[in-house]
Design a protein around this motif. Structure first.
Motif, PDB file in Angstrom:
ATOM      1  N   UNK A   1     -44.100  11.081  32.002  1.00 27.65           N
ATOM      2  CA  UNK A   1     -44.349  11.170  30.568  1.00 27.65           C
ATOM      3  C   UNK A   1     -45.516  12.114  30.320  1.00 27.65           C
ATOM      4  N   UNK A   2     -45.340  13.046  29.386  1.00 27.94           N
ATOM      5  CA  UNK A   2     -46.376  14.036  29.092  1.00 27.94           C
ATOM      6  C   UNK A   2     -46.557  14.131  27.591  1.00 27.94           C
ATOM      7  N   UNK A   3     -47.804  14.128  27.177  1.00 29.70           N
ATOM      8  CA  UNK A   3     -48.151  14.288  25.776  1.00 29.70           C
ATOM      9  C   UNK A   3     -48.279  15.788  25.501  1.00 29.70           C
ATOM     10  N   UNK A   4     -47.477  16.298  24.579  1.00 29.45           N
ATOM     11  CA  UNK A   4     -47.426  17.741  24.339  1.00 29.45           C
ATOM     12  C   UNK A   4     -47.834  18.046  22.901  1.00 29.45           C
ATOM     13  N   UNK A   5     -48.740  19.016  22.761  1.00 26.21           N
ATOM     14  CA  UNK A   5     -49.152  19.481  21.436  1.00 26.21           C
ATOM     15  C   UNK A   5     -48.480  20.811  21.150  1.00 26.21           C
ATOM     16  N   UNK A   6     -47.731  20.872  20.043  1.00 26.87           N
ATOM     17  CA  UNK A   6     -47.122  22.128  19.586  1.00 26.87           C
ATOM     18  C   UNK A   6     -47.938  22.610  18.393  1.00 26.87           C
ATOM     19  N   UNK A   7     -48.323  23.884  18.409  1.00 29.95           N
ATOM     20  CA  UNK A   7     -49.156  24.368  17.320  1.00 29.95           C
ATOM     21  C   UNK A   7     -48.812  25.792  16.937  1.00 29.95           C
TER      22      UNK A   7
END
Length: 755
Positions: free
Chosen positions: A584-590
């Motif tokens: 599980x990976x927390x991903x920030x899209x910006x």
């Protein structure tokens, strides 16, 4: 940590009353599991006046006790013939059934030596020689002495003692050379904090341990006993006032004793160093006011830093300092002037201090030495049923020993967060027993539904447990048909009363149950679910995008709000991805505002206000957010991390085989093609589950011992290999080994002392 009673008070009580505290205190210590009682030798002064010969007082104590060690603290051996010492204390050893211990002192007060003036000049060497002579006599060896006719006569002392070897301490007021000599001779040390502080004692103990090592002895086996003035009470301020005047008078008596022979007193620090002369400072002609000022200052410093004074909690802090100095025993000096009844009433609190200091030592030694890892406990206790979170199950699945023990379970229950299919598949291969998925929020007292896992590719949350009601409702809070998703509500006896001091949130989440007439409530979980045809419930995800990752429940909106505050961010969204099974990976899209910011700057911005588990593993820079035909964010179209800007340091290639091996392990674990030795494991997307896997691979491929803690302490390959190639690793391993050795030795000493 051992605790004993130490006596060294003034001759200020009438008749037999001067020994009341010694006798009553010894009985209390004996009956309540303490380790020892000590009495000193003092001549021709009210300071210590009740104790001219510790052999006499200790004989009395031997007669009224059954368990505590009986010790001299100290015997001024140059005032005695070694035969007399051996024979007197052999009697006490018989009376006590082998509980004697002797601390030898050289003496310092010139007037004491009217008893044996010929020994004053070389008192220190006389004492050292006598220690060896007394030990030989104690063992039953013959020792030659000259008789009045000039003939050498071999002497064997009687009666024979119970103990084959005499436990010996060397008393020192703080001279480092005395510590060195004690270590070289293999004897224990008795000291105090009059004239020295804990930090200075710590350094001298290091000298002592090193001297033992140089002499071919176990450095940890020698015992260091520290005498501390002691009074434990219910309130620090009350204790301060109770002991203030008695302690000042006690110090005043000691001051009178040393005033004529100031430089003879070993603990009296000379201004200007050892070469200073008596006339350099005149303490004999101090006025009463000056003396009282000095005593006030001395008391305050001693109370705060050099005694065992105050509440149990305050005293525990002093004990922790002593443990840090590698002190093995506290000799509690009780008779410094506080009323006997008050001292006796305080002893139960001192017992609390002792018990707190030995919380671990009270565990049987056999249990202390047991392997306490989870796989070892599963095997030792023959565990048949085991419950844990998916995160813990994944960590265990990486450990070969844990896998072996899990295979013996009859039933494994997994819950607390979403159960990944890949993990379920692995567990089904490991387990021979049942595997159950457990579902339920804390608000409904943990578990609400269960489902035995048969097909790892399809893991529903099952049916409700006893006394639990499940409702899947539409937006009008009406039951949905089978197969139609809806909000999951939970009712029944497991529903809690609400959130502490949060009435608004309680009203929002805990609502009256419209399907019951008993006034009960049901809990709105925020989860999306549906019924299957067979009545089993399938979990479909969170309605509000609240996610749970490695045991932490996270509001993605909170991270998005914090990220949106960055000046370089125009638009952003957070997503929890699992593109690789179990990862599980927390991903920030910006979408940036102008030039794309550095990914590391973004992460550091979030770290200022968020815990590490809420900092995204990946930062993906987009030109624009993907949208659905009606203009809403299309989360399904957000790309797999890989087009993200690298959150790595400037690339630095591995320099040797060790670094190359670790780089390969990281690349395999993190699924990355290029990793430099300065890259941070956690910045690359690593987390606690993956670091366990790295640890397992390192243990298989690297000869140097590496602990899991080391991987957290040194998160870059460069820092880790520097540590592995340094002396610090050996020191760390040795320190751990030494602690275990000292614990075993102290437990052995404690047991022998109570025989």
């Amino acid at each position: 940590m051992e605790f004993g009673m130490f006596m060294w008070g003034n001759d200020d009580a009438p008749g037999r009353e001067k020994y009341k505290l010694m006798l009553d205190g010894a009985k209390y210590f004996d009956e309540n599991g303490f380790d020892s009682v000590w009495t000193p030798e003092r001549h021709f002064s009210a300071f210590g006046g009740p104790y001219p010969n510790p052999a006499v007082t200790c004989a009395a104590l031997a007669a009224i006790t059954k368990n505590v060690a009986i010790r001299s603290g100290s015997i001024v051996s140059p005032l005695h013939h070694p035969v007399r010492i051996a024979e007197d204390w052999s009697v006490i050893d018989n009376l006590s059934d082998g509980r004697v211990g002797l601390s030898f002192a050289a003496g310092w007060q010139p007037n004491d030596f009217i008893i044996k003036p010929e020994n004053h000049k070389n008192n220190k060497q006389v004492m050292l020689d006598q220690i060896e002579t007394v030990k030989k006599l104690w063992r039953g060896e013959g020792v030659e002495f000259e008789n009045p006719m000039g003939d050498m006569v071999e002497v064997f002392t009687l009666p024979r003692p119970v103990q084959k070897e005499l436990p010996v301490w060397l008393t020192t007021a703080g001279n480092p050379e005395s510590y060195r000599q004690a270590g070289a001779k293999g004897v224990n040390v008795l000291t105090h904090l009059l004239g020295q502080n804990i930090e200075e004692v710590t350094e001298k103990i290091r000298i002592y341990r090193e001297a033992r090592k140089e002499a071919g002895l176990d450095p940890a086996a020698g015992k260091v006993t520290l005498m501390l003035h002691t009074f434990v009470g219910e309130c620090n301020d009350e204790v301060r006032e109770i002991v203030r005047e008695p302690m000042k008078e006690y110090l005043r008596s000691a001051m009178k004793l040393v005033i004529d022979f100031a430089w003879s007193f070993p603990a009296f620090k000379r201004p200007g160093g050892q070469d200073a002369k008596v006339e350099d400072i005149n303490i004999k002609n101090l006025s009463a006011e000056e003396t009282d000022t000095i005593l006030d200052f001395a008391f305050e410093r001693y109370f705060e830093n050099s005694g065992l004074f105050g509440t149990v909690e305050t005293c525990n802090k002093m004990i922790d300092r002593c443990k840090g100095a590698e002190i093995d025993e506290i000799a509690c000096l009780l008779d410094f002037g506080v009323e006997t009844d008050a001292v006796m009433q305080s002893l139960p609190l001192l017992k609390e201090v002792r018990d707190s200091a030995n919380a671990l030592a009270d565990i049987p030694e056999s249990e202390q030495e047991l392997d306490q890892t989870l796989p070892a406990q599963l095997e030792r206790h023959e565990v048949t049923h085991f419950q844990c979170t998916p995160s813990m199950a994944r960590m265990l699945s990486f450990d070969p020993e844990a896998r072996q023990q899990m295979g013996k379970l009859k039933h494994m229950m997994v819950g607390g967060e979403a159960f990944p299919n890949a993990l379920a598949k692995d567990l089904k291969e490991i387990l021979n027993g049942r595997l159950t998925n457990m579902y339920g929020p804390t608000e409904t007292t943990i578990w609400s539904t269960t489902q035995e896992v048969e097909d790892p590719g399809n893991i529903p949350i099952g049916r409700p447990i006893a006394n639990t009601d499940i409702y899947i409702l539409d937006e009008n809070r009406q039951p949905t048909p089978i197969g139609v998703p809806g909000d999951l509500f939970i009712g029944g006896q497991g529903v809690v009363r609400g959130y502490l001091n949060r009435p608004d949130l309680t009203d929002e989440r805990f609502i009256p149950n419209p399907f019951k007439d008993d006034g009960s409530r049901m809990y709105w979980t925020g989860d999306l679910a549906k019924y299957r045809d067979d009545g089993v419930i399938e979990f479909l995800g969170r309605i509000d995008h609240q996610v749970k990752i490695r045991g932490y429940r996270i509001e993605l909106g909170e991270i998005e709000a914090m990220l949106g505050n960055h000046e370089a961010v125009r638009d952003c969204v957070l997503l929890l991805r699992e593109d690789n099974p179990g990862d599980q990976r927390l991903v920030a899209y910006m979408v940036p505002q102008g030039a794309a910011p550095d990914a590391n700057d973004i992460r550091e911005h979030l770290r200022k206000n968020l815990p590490e588990y809420m900092v995204p593993n990946d930062v993906v820079i987009l030109d624009a957010m993907p949208l659905t035909p009606n203009g809403k964010l299309d989360r399904k179209q957000l790309p797999v991390p890989g087009t993200s800007q690298s959150a790595t340091a400037e690339y630095e290639a591995p320099e040797d085989q060790l670094q190359e091996t670790i780089v390969n392990i990281w690349q395999e674990t993190l699924h990355l093609d290029k990793i430099g030795v300065k890259d941070n494991f956690f910045d690359l997307g690593g987390h606690s589950l993956l670091i366990v896997r790295v640890h397992q691979l390192l243990k298989e491929q690297v000869e140097k011992p590496i602990s899991l803690t080391d991987l957290y302490r040194f998160p870059t390959i460069k820092s880790l290999t520097e540590f592995l190639n340094s002396d610090d690793q050996n020191k760390s391993l040795k320190k751990s080994s030494d602690r275990a050795s000292r614990r075993r030795e102290r437990m052995g000493l404690r047991k022998r002392g109570r025989k």
